[in-house]
Scaffold this active site. Structure first.
Site, short mmCIF file in Angstrom:
data_model
loop_
_atom_site.label_atom_id
_atom_site.label_comp_id
_atom_site.label_asym_id
_atom_site.label_seq_id
_atom_site.Cartn_x
_atom_site.Cartn_y
_atom_site.Cartn_z
N TYR A 128 -5.52 -9.41 2.95
CA TYR A 128 -5.72 -7.96 3.30
C TYR A 128 -5.27 -8.01 4.91
CZ TYR A 128 -7.70 -7.11 -1.26
OH TYR A 128 -7.83 -7.04 -2.70
N TYR A 136 4.69 -8.99 7.57
CA TYR A 136 4.40 -7.34 8.03
C TYR A 136 4.43 -7.18 9.32
CZ TYR A 136 1.08 -7.76 3.75
OH TYR A 136 0.73 -8.13 2.66
N ASP A 144 1.04 -1.24 0.24
CA ASP A 144 -0.18 -0.03 -0.12
C ASP A 144 0.90 1.13 0.10
OD1 ASP A 144 -2.44 -1.33 0.03
OD2 ASP A 144 -2.77 -1.14 2.27
#
Ligand SMILES: [Zn+2]
Ligand SMILES: [Zn+2]
Length: 410
Positions: free
Chosen positions: A369, A297, A231
């Site tokens: 996501y 992440y 993103d």
């Protein structure tokens, strides 16, 4: 129909040059050029009919004497190639439709079995002349540059083959998109909203690497192909994301990649970093795009009303290994198909704690996501951290730590 009869009929169509006459029998015999063939047939015809020999004069009805200008075309090509670096070349010809129709008419009317098309003789003969002028070799399979002749316009156009190099990039600053993002208002034309840049953001990872690369290669453009994307508000940390950079129409082909890596890092200082691993190919771009890599992440999470570490860890225990059903997130559903997909949470654990917020390390399958995994996206993602805790939770910051651990199931 015998050869003699065919020659007789061809000569009766109209004035024709030795190249075009010989080319109708281009697959007969060896070691002859087409104009030698044509002249030989013309001589044989005069002898057999016992008529005065008459060489080609006037204008050839098929090629309009295109082959008289092979030297001129070779000069034009050599001049066009003069400005670029290349080792091998190939000639292409944009044959005017009328010329192609003329010779095809003769092929079919006389039922010729071994003619050579005008295009291939032109490409070969100009190619030989260009090789003699430049000392460079023709390469039919993978030329560095293709010179396209346009007899209708009298011009030469170069199609320079792209170059590719591969590496990994890190993105150290939030707010930089991976690739150029055209302005929504003007679609790239330039308007007040975008300050006449045509872009939503002044910079992208693509440009921060590509500007320096395009300059080094004296190229028209540089296009980034990433192994997935992060993103715009996520950093890309750790060892970086694999990418292949495509150099479009490079004027130079021998660039020192180590020096380029240094130049890119100096120019993009503190915002984007690159490691360049070596040269690459178009095929590697396809592989890169089809690979399904796990991503790791680092996120900072805020839970409404605060949360105890133990309760958070218990929720993460239940997410770890879980297959999550995700309906296309509300934030992107306006531009993507609304559907449900399943992705696995490979790992999820607490990595640290600061000012009442927790840092989590989450490893997910490609396409998971992560923001929605935390928030639940109003019930569109199940299970989710918020759903398991029974109260709102959201991602404050998100960074990609690692792209890798290829699953190989593509
Ligand atoms: Zn001709
Ligand atoms: Zn605009």
């Amino acid at each position: 129909m015998e050869l003699e009869e065919q020659v007789e009929k061809i000569l009766a169509y109209g004035e024709i040059c030795d190249h075009c006459l010989g080319r109708f029998f281009g697959r007969r015999s060896f070691g002859l050029t087409n104009d030698e063939r044509g002249r030989g047939l013309r001589v044989a015809h005069a002898l057999r009919e016992n008529v005065p020999f008459r060489p080609h004069e006037g204008t050839c009805w098929i090629c309009h004497d295109l082959f008289a200008d092979i030297g001129i075309w070779a000069d034009r090509v050599a001049e066009a190639l003069g400005g670029i670096e290349y080792a091998t070349f190939l000639i292409g010809t944009r044959v005017p439709p009328l010329m192609a129709e003329s010779e095809e008419l003769v092929w079919s009317e006389l039922g010729l079995t071994g003619p050579e098309p005008l295009k291939s003789e032109m490409n070969r003969e100009v190619g030989k002349a260009v090789a003699a002028r430049t000392g460079k070799a023709a390469d039919l399979a993978r030329p560095d540059v293709v010179a396209i002749l346009d007899p209708a316009g009298g011009t030469v156009e170069l199609e320079i083959s792209p170059l590719f190099f591969r590496g990994r990039y890190t993105k150290l600053e939030r707010g930089i998109p991976q690739t150029r993002w055209p302005c929504r208002e003007c679609q790239g034309a330039g308007c007040e909203r975008c300050g006449f840049t045509g872009k939503m953001y002044p910079d992208s990872v693509e440009e921060l690497i590509g500007r320096t690369a395009a300059e080094a290669f004296q190229a028209r453009d540089a296009v980034l192909h990433g192994a997935g994307r992060e993103d715009i508000d996520a950093r890309m940390l750790g060892s970086g994301r694999p990418f292949v950079m495509e150099i479009v129409a490079p004027g130079r082909r021998t660039v020192d990649l180590a020096a380029l890596e240094e130049a890119v890092n100096a120019a993009a200082a503190g915002r984007v970093g690159v490691t360049i691993d070596g040269w690459s190919t178009r095929a590697e771009v396809e592989t890169l795009k089809s690979e399904k890599a796990h991503k790791k992440y680092r996120i900072s999470v805020e839970v409404e009303g605060g949360i105890a570490r133990k309760e958070l860890e218990e929720a993460l225990d239940r997410l770890r290994g879980a297959v999550v059903a995700q309906q296309t997130p509300a934030r992107v559903v306006h531009r993507r198909a609304d559907r449900i997909r399943e992705r696995r949470v490979v790992d999820a654990r607490v990595a640290g704690q600061e000012d009442g917020r927790f840092f989590l390390d989450v490893v997910g399958e490609a396409g998971l996501y992560v923001k929605e995994l935390v928030s639940g996206d109003g019930g569109r993602t199940r299970p989710s951290l918020a759903g398991l805790l029974g109260r709102p939770a959201r991602v404050i910051h998100l960074d990609v730590l690692e792209v890798g651990e290829h699953e190989g199931n593509h």
